[in-house]
Design an enzyme around this catalytic site. Structure first.
Site, PDB file in Angstrom:
ATOM      1  N   CYS A   1       0.841  -1.204   0.000  1.00  0.00           N
ATOM      2  CA  CYS A   1       0.000   0.000   0.000  1.00  0.00           C
ATOM      3  C   CYS A   1       0.875   1.252   0.000  1.00  0.00           C
ATOM      4  O   CYS A   1       1.610   1.513   0.957  1.00  0.00           O
ATOM      5  CB  CYS A   1      -0.898  -0.026   1.235  1.00  0.00           C
ATOM      6  SG  CYS A   1      -1.828   1.482   1.502  1.00  0.00           S
TER       7      CYS A   1
ATOM      8  N   CYS B   1       0.162   3.692   2.838  1.00  0.00           N
ATOM      9  CA  CYS B   1       0.655   3.152   4.116  1.00  0.00           C
ATOM     10  C   CYS B   1       2.155   3.395   4.261  1.00  0.00           C
ATOM     11  O   CYS B   1       2.627   3.805   5.322  1.00  0.00           O
ATOM     12  CB  CYS B   1       0.389   1.657   4.205  1.00  0.00           C
ATOM     13  SG  CYS B   1      -1.334   1.183   4.059  1.00  0.00           S
TER      14      CYS B   1
END
Length: 188
Positions: free
Chosen positions: A108, A111
């Site tokens: 991600c 993230c």
């Protein structure tokens, strides 16, 4: 007093330089000292210039406005399984201290971008609460279900063994950090 000079600009520069050396004050801007008025051009004595450099070095001692005893960032401790989470929650409960858990994935992009910013935030709250991270692809799915994670990154605040608040970080990192900061202020 009359002084003869082949060029009035040189005379002005020489006198101006001498006055600056006698009354030199550090020029402070944003916590840094800079004296940009020194030049070594035609008509200047090199020894005076070197002497002024020593004066500037002596006068420009910068005092830090930040606390150097605090870290700049605190690396988040990874949570590996549900038992590990139980141990962490029990320690936090005994210390009556909340914890923040960042649920993320290695693939991600948001993230990955958010993690160092959360580590800086962890340094701000170093003594008040502890930050942890969970890579949802490297832990049992029972742990992910326990956190009720549907989107990533999800930042949760846990207190007294229960999840109290969460921020789902699908937007700009600075907005997510501000939301996390507000969430922490509500429970700390």
């Amino acid at each position: 007093m009359s002084i003869l000079s082949p060029n009035s600009h040189l005379l002005y520069r020489e006198l101006h330089h001498r006055d600056l050396q006698q009354h030199q004050q550090p020029n402070w801007c944003n916590g840094c000292c800079s004296n940009l008025k020194k030049t070594c051009g035609f008509g200047f004595d090199r020894t005076k210039y070197d002497q002024s450099k020593r004066i500037v070095k002596r006068d420009c001692k910068v005092a830090a406005f930040w606390d150097l005893s605090r870290p700049a960032f605190v690396e988040m401790e990874p949570i590996t399984d549900a038992d590990h989470l139980d141990v962490i929650l029990e320690k936090a409960k005994q210390a009556s201290q909340p914890i923040v858990i960042d649920w993320m994935a290695a693939w991600c992009r948001k993230c990955i971008y958010l993690k160092p910013k959360l580590e800086k935030l962890a340094a701000e709250y170093d003594t008040k609460l502890k930050f942890y991270c969970v890579d949802v692809n490297n832990v049992p799915q029972a742990l992910v279900k326990r956190g009720k994670i549907s989107k990533m990154p999800t930042i949760q605040l846990w207190k007294d063994g229960e999840m109290k608040a969460e921020v789902i970080g699908g937007h700009k990192a600075w907005l997510v950090i501000e939301e996390v900061r507000e969430m922490i202020k509500n429970f700390v």
